[in-house]
Design a protein around this motif. Structure first.
Motif, PDB file in Angstrom:
ATOM      1  N   ALA A 100      -0.004  -1.040   0.112  1.00  0.00           N
ATOM      2  CA  ALA A 100       0.049  -0.105  -0.073  1.00  0.00           C
ATOM      3  C   ALA A 100       0.826   1.408  -0.295  1.00  0.00           C
ATOM      4  O   ALA A 100       0.859   2.624  -0.675  1.00  0.00           O
ATOM      5  CB  ALA A 100      -0.930   0.082   1.273  1.00  0.00           C
ATOM      6  N   GLN A 101       2.130   0.710   0.548  1.00  0.00           N
ATOM      7  CA  GLN A 101       3.138   3.036   0.869  1.00  0.00           C
ATOM      8  C   GLN A 101       3.710   2.809  -0.835  1.00  0.00           C
ATOM      9  O   GLN A 101       4.157   3.671  -0.666  1.00  0.00           O
ATOM     10  CB  GLN A 101       3.916   2.674   2.063  1.00  0.00           C
ATOM     11  CG  GLN A 101       3.148   2.607   3.774  1.00  0.00           C
ATOM     12  CD  GLN A 101       4.257   2.141   4.548  1.00  0.00           C
ATOM     13  OE1 GLN A 101       5.034   1.551   4.003  1.00  0.00           O
ATOM     14  NE2 GLN A 101       3.252   1.886   5.234  1.00  0.00           N
ATOM     15  N   VAL A 102       3.760   1.671  -1.320  1.00  0.00           N
ATOM     16  CA  VAL A 102       4.363   1.461  -2.909  1.00  0.00           C
ATOM     17  C   VAL A 102       3.450   2.907  -3.759  1.00  0.00           C
ATOM     18  O   VAL A 102       4.515   3.662  -3.829  1.00  0.00           O
ATOM     19  CB  VAL A 102       4.243   0.686  -3.479  1.00  0.00           C
ATOM     20  CG1 VAL A 102       5.039   0.905  -5.088  1.00  0.00           C
ATOM     21  CG2 VAL A 102       5.805  -0.159  -3.095  1.00  0.00           C
ATOM     22  N   ILE A 103       2.365   2.900  -2.720  1.00  0.00           N
ATOM     23  CA  ILE A 103       1.196   3.782  -3.725  1.00  0.00           C
ATOM     24  C   ILE A 103       1.329   4.656  -2.948  1.00  0.00           C
ATOM     25  O   ILE A 103       1.720   6.023  -3.738  1.00  0.00           O
ATOM     26  CB  ILE A 103       0.046   3.080  -3.715  1.00  0.00           C
ATOM     27  CG1 ILE A 103       0.470   1.866  -5.422  1.00  0.00           C
ATOM     28  CG2 ILE A 103      -0.845   4.215  -4.277  1.00  0.00           C
ATOM     29  CD1 ILE A 103      -1.211   0.880  -5.437  1.00  0.00           C
ATOM     30  N   GLY A 104       0.631   4.897  -2.101  1.00  0.00           N
ATOM     31  CA  GLY A 104       0.337   5.962  -0.847  1.00  0.00           C
ATOM     32  C   GLY A 104       1.707   6.617  -0.606  1.00  0.00           C
ATOM     33  O   GLY A 104       1.166   8.495  -0.628  1.00  0.00           O
ATOM     34  N   GLY A 140       5.914   2.500 -10.746  1.00  0.00           N
ATOM     35  CA  GLY A 140       5.599   1.769  -9.157  1.00  0.00           C
ATOM     36  C   GLY A 140       4.872   1.003  -9.018  1.00  0.00           C
ATOM     37  O   GLY A 140       4.721  -0.275  -7.892  1.00  0.00           O
ATOM     38  N   LEU A 141       3.809   1.302 -10.431  1.00  0.00           N
ATOM     39  CA  LEU A 141       2.842  -0.151 -10.459  1.00  0.00           C
ATOM     40  C   LEU A 141       3.741  -1.327 -11.024  1.00  0.00           C
ATOM     41  O   LEU A 141       3.396  -2.871 -10.494  1.00  0.00           O
ATOM     42  CB  LEU A 141       2.421   0.096 -11.826  1.00  0.00           C
ATOM     43  CG  LEU A 141       0.819   1.248 -10.978  1.00  0.00           C
ATOM     44  CD1 LEU A 141      -0.134   2.052 -12.324  1.00  0.00           C
ATOM     45  CD2 LEU A 141       0.094   0.918  -9.505  1.00  0.00           C
ATOM     46  N   ALA A 142       4.860  -1.145 -11.749  1.00  0.00           N
ATOM     47  CA  ALA A 142       5.654  -2.466 -11.768  1.00  0.00           C
ATOM     48  C   ALA A 142       6.550  -3.257 -10.730  1.00  0.00           C
ATOM     49  O   ALA A 142       6.259  -4.214 -10.614  1.00  0.00           O
ATOM     50  CB  ALA A 142       6.811  -1.830 -12.689  1.00  0.00           C
ATOM     51  N   ALA A 143       7.161  -1.762  -9.586  1.00  0.00           N
ATOM     52  CA  ALA A 143       7.240  -2.365  -8.606  1.00  0.00           C
ATOM     53  C   ALA A 143       6.204  -3.291  -7.583  1.00  0.00           C
ATOM     54  O   ALA A 143       6.537  -4.534  -6.835  1.00  0.00           O
ATOM     55  CB  ALA A 143       8.317  -1.505  -7.888  1.00  0.00           C
ATOM     56  N   GLY A 179      -1.785   7.910 -19.201  1.00  0.00           N
ATOM     57  CA  GLY A 179      -1.473   7.433 -20.207  1.00  0.00           C
ATOM     58  C   GLY A 179      -1.220   6.701 -19.994  1.00  0.00           C
ATOM     59  O   GLY A 179       0.424   6.382 -21.066  1.00  0.00           O
ATOM     60  N   ALA A 180      -0.052   6.379 -18.937  1.00  0.00           N
ATOM     61  CA  ALA A 180       0.478   5.153 -17.461  1.00  0.00           C
ATOM     62  C   ALA A 180      -0.362   3.719 -18.260  1.00  0.00           C
ATOM     63  O   ALA A 180      -0.762   3.344 -18.464  1.00  0.00           O
ATOM     64  CB  ALA A 180       1.135   5.310 -16.813  1.00  0.00           C
ATOM     65  N   LYS A 181       0.847   3.031 -18.722  1.00  0.00           N
ATOM     66  CA  LYS A 181       0.919   2.502 -18.820  1.00  0.00           C
ATOM     67  C   LYS A 181       0.704   1.097 -17.352  1.00  0.00           C
ATOM     68  O   LYS A 181       1.116   1.953 -15.815  1.00  0.00           O
ATOM     69  CB  LYS A 181       2.416   0.430 -19.406  1.00  0.00           C
ATOM     70  CG  LYS A 181       2.539  -0.567 -18.927  1.00  0.00           C
ATOM     71  CD  LYS A 181       3.706  -0.942 -19.797  1.00  0.00           C
ATOM     72  CE  LYS A 181       3.778  -2.293 -19.764  1.00  0.00           C
ATOM     73  NZ  LYS A 181       2.801  -3.331 -20.605  1.00  0.00           N
ATOM     74  N   TYR A 182       0.058   0.139 -17.231  1.00  0.00           N
ATOM     75  CA  TYR A 182      -0.669  -0.369 -15.861  1.00  0.00           C
ATOM     76  C   TYR A 182      -0.489  -2.006 -15.807  1.00  0.00           C
ATOM     77  O   TYR A 182      -1.168  -1.979 -14.602  1.00  0.00           O
ATOM     78  CB  TYR A 182      -1.607   0.328 -15.543  1.00  0.00           C
ATOM     79  CG  TYR A 182      -2.606   0.404 -16.049  1.00  0.00           C
ATOM     80  CD1 TYR A 182      -3.796  -0.319 -16.148  1.00  0.00           C
ATOM     81  CD2 TYR A 182      -2.857   1.503 -17.163  1.00  0.00           C
ATOM     82  CE1 TYR A 182      -4.710  -0.414 -17.373  1.00  0.00           C
ATOM     83  CE2 TYR A 182      -4.507   1.741 -17.939  1.00  0.00           C
ATOM     84  CZ  TYR A 182      -4.818   0.413 -18.051  1.00  0.00           C
ATOM     85  OH  TYR A 182      -6.357   0.317 -19.072  1.00  0.00           O
ATOM     86  N   ASP A 183      -0.479  -2.658 -16.332  1.00  0.00           N
ATOM     87  CA  ASP A 183      -1.345  -3.989 -16.957  1.00  0.00           C
ATOM     88  C   ASP A 183       0.264  -4.307 -16.367  1.00  0.00           C
ATOM     89  O   ASP A 183       0.897  -5.456 -17.918  1.00  0.00           O
ATOM     90  CB  ASP A 183      -1.428  -3.749 -18.399  1.00  0.00           C
ATOM     91  CG  ASP A 183      -0.331  -3.869 -19.707  1.00  0.00           C
ATOM     92  OD1 ASP A 183       0.302  -2.843 -19.418  1.00  0.00           O
ATOM     93  OD2 ASP A 183      -0.467  -4.447 -21.089  1.00  0.00           O
ATOM     94  N   PHE A 184       0.383  -4.157 -15.342  1.00  0.00           N
ATOM     95  CA  PHE A 184       1.828  -5.664 -14.804  1.00  0.00           C
ATOM     96  C   PHE A 184       0.985  -6.626 -14.261  1.00  0.00           C
ATOM     97  O   PHE A 184       0.467  -5.729 -12.796  1.00  0.00           O
ATOM     98  CB  PHE A 184       2.747  -4.180 -14.302  1.00  0.00           C
ATOM     99  CG  PHE A 184       3.156  -2.960 -14.959  1.00  0.00           C
ATOM    100  CD1 PHE A 184       4.265  -3.233 -15.572  1.00  0.00           C
ATOM    101  CD2 PHE A 184       2.286  -2.046 -13.937  1.00  0.00           C
ATOM    102  CE1 PHE A 184       4.989  -2.325 -16.004  1.00  0.00           C
ATOM    103  CE2 PHE A 184       3.093  -1.642 -15.126  1.00  0.00           C
ATOM    104  CZ  PHE A 184       4.334  -1.323 -16.139  1.00  0.00           C
ATOM    105  N   GLY A 185       1.684  -6.939 -14.576  1.00  0.00           N
ATOM    106  CA  GLY A 185       1.242  -8.644 -14.154  1.00  0.00           C
ATOM    107  C   GLY A 185      -0.330  -9.100 -13.673  1.00  0.00           C
ATOM    108  O   GLY A 185      -1.051  -9.209 -14.745  1.00  0.00           O
ATOM    109  N   ARG A 186      -0.570  -9.327 -12.217  1.00  0.00           N
ATOM    110  CA  ARG A 186      -1.836  -9.637 -12.164  1.00  0.00           C
ATOM    111  C   ARG A 186      -2.621  -8.170 -11.696  1.00  0.00           C
ATOM    112  O   ARG A 186      -4.038  -8.347 -11.436  1.00  0.00           O
ATOM    113  CB  ARG A 186      -2.262 -10.484 -11.332  1.00  0.00           C
ATOM    114  CG  ARG A 186      -1.574 -11.770 -10.858  1.00  0.00           C
ATOM    115  CD  ARG A 186      -1.404 -12.799  -9.627  1.00  0.00           C
ATOM    116  NE  ARG A 186      -1.664 -12.039  -8.375  1.00  0.00           N
ATOM    117  CZ  ARG A 186      -2.551 -11.939  -7.164  1.00  0.00           C
ATOM    118  NH1 ARG A 186      -3.066 -12.045  -7.673  1.00  0.00           N
ATOM    119  NH2 ARG A 186      -2.245 -11.005  -5.663  1.00  0.00           N
ATOM    120  N   ILE A 187      -2.508  -7.107 -12.426  1.00  0.00           N
ATOM    121  CA  ILE A 187      -3.087  -5.883 -11.968  1.00  0.00           C
ATOM    122  C   ILE A 187      -5.045  -5.520 -12.211  1.00  0.00           C
ATOM    123  O   ILE A 187      -5.206  -5.356 -11.719  1.00  0.00           O
ATOM    124  CB  ILE A 187      -1.617  -4.343 -12.323  1.00  0.00           C
ATOM    125  CG1 ILE A 187      -0.923  -4.324 -10.793  1.00  0.00           C
ATOM    126  CG2 ILE A 187      -2.792  -3.139 -11.750  1.00  0.00           C
ATOM    127  CD1 ILE A 187      -0.074  -3.140 -11.454  1.00  0.00           C
TER     128      ILE A 187
END
Length: 213
Positions: A100-104, A140-143, A179-187
């Protein structure tokens, strides 16, 4: 008797969005007060008396005021135990908090409205400013995706919604805006599972009373 809850926020604020989700998951009634961030209403003296940072959200609980969305979500989790947003096991709890803190703490603060305005003041044009936001979000979303990798179940950490899911879904809204990429893993699968839940579906910005047409 439950004290009245008043949420000061803005329809498109991802931090406000998180709290709306948490309130919905807990089945709590609340009243909203809107502060238009792009018009600077969060800097009005009356609001700064509630939150000296001039950020949204702020949650008024009876005679008390809570700020910072993650702190608000954890307060709600402490006071209203079901459904739990954090696991009871200390190790599992720490892992959920870390995700959660990766995002927050790492993604959102350096791509929010205040920072983007500062970049524009320093000479970055709109395209460069948006590219900054997209790069921050993507890394961040990749991590984040790596941190939750290996967990079974529809949500970030298994079969139960956690604080990580509460933060992830609003951040994906920002990813799309820039317009960011966000389809990482199970997201994307996690987002789809969350959006089947009423608390997530009702919290989306477009459904809020102050949403712009």
């Amino acid at each position: 008797m439950t004290e009245p809850l008043v949420l000061h926020g803005f329809w498109r604020s991802t931090a406000s969005w998180r709290v709306r989700i948490a309130l919905g998951l807990k089945g709590l009634a609340w009243t909203g007060v809107a502060h238009h961030l792009r018009l600077g209403e969060q800097n009005a003296p009356e609001y700064l008396a509630l939150n000296p940072q001039g950020f949204v959200p702020a949650l008024v609980v009876g005679d008390s005021v809570l700020t910072q969305s993650m702190a608000i979500c954890e307060y709600l989790d402490d006071v209203h135990l079901e459904p739990a947003l954090l696991p009871a096991d200390p190790l599992a709890r720490a892992k959920v908090r870390a995700a959660a803190q990766v995002i927050g703490c790492d993604i959102h603060p350096v791509q929010n409205l205040k920072v983007l305005k500062m970049l524009r003041k320093r000479g970055l044009d709109e395209a460069a400013t948006n590219a900054w936001a997209a790069e921050v979000i993507e890394s961040g979303l990749a991590a984040f995706a790596s941190l939750i990798d290996g967990n079974d179940g529809p949500y970030c950490f298994g079969s139960q919604v956690t604080l990580a899911d509460v933060l992830l879904v609003p951040q994906l809204g920002n990813a799309r805006r820039f317009g960011a990429k966000y389809d990482f893993g199970r997201i994307m699968a996690i987002e789809a599972a969350c959006m089947k839940l009423d608390a997530f579906a009702r919290a989306v910005p477009e459904l809020q009373p102050d949403a712009e047409a």
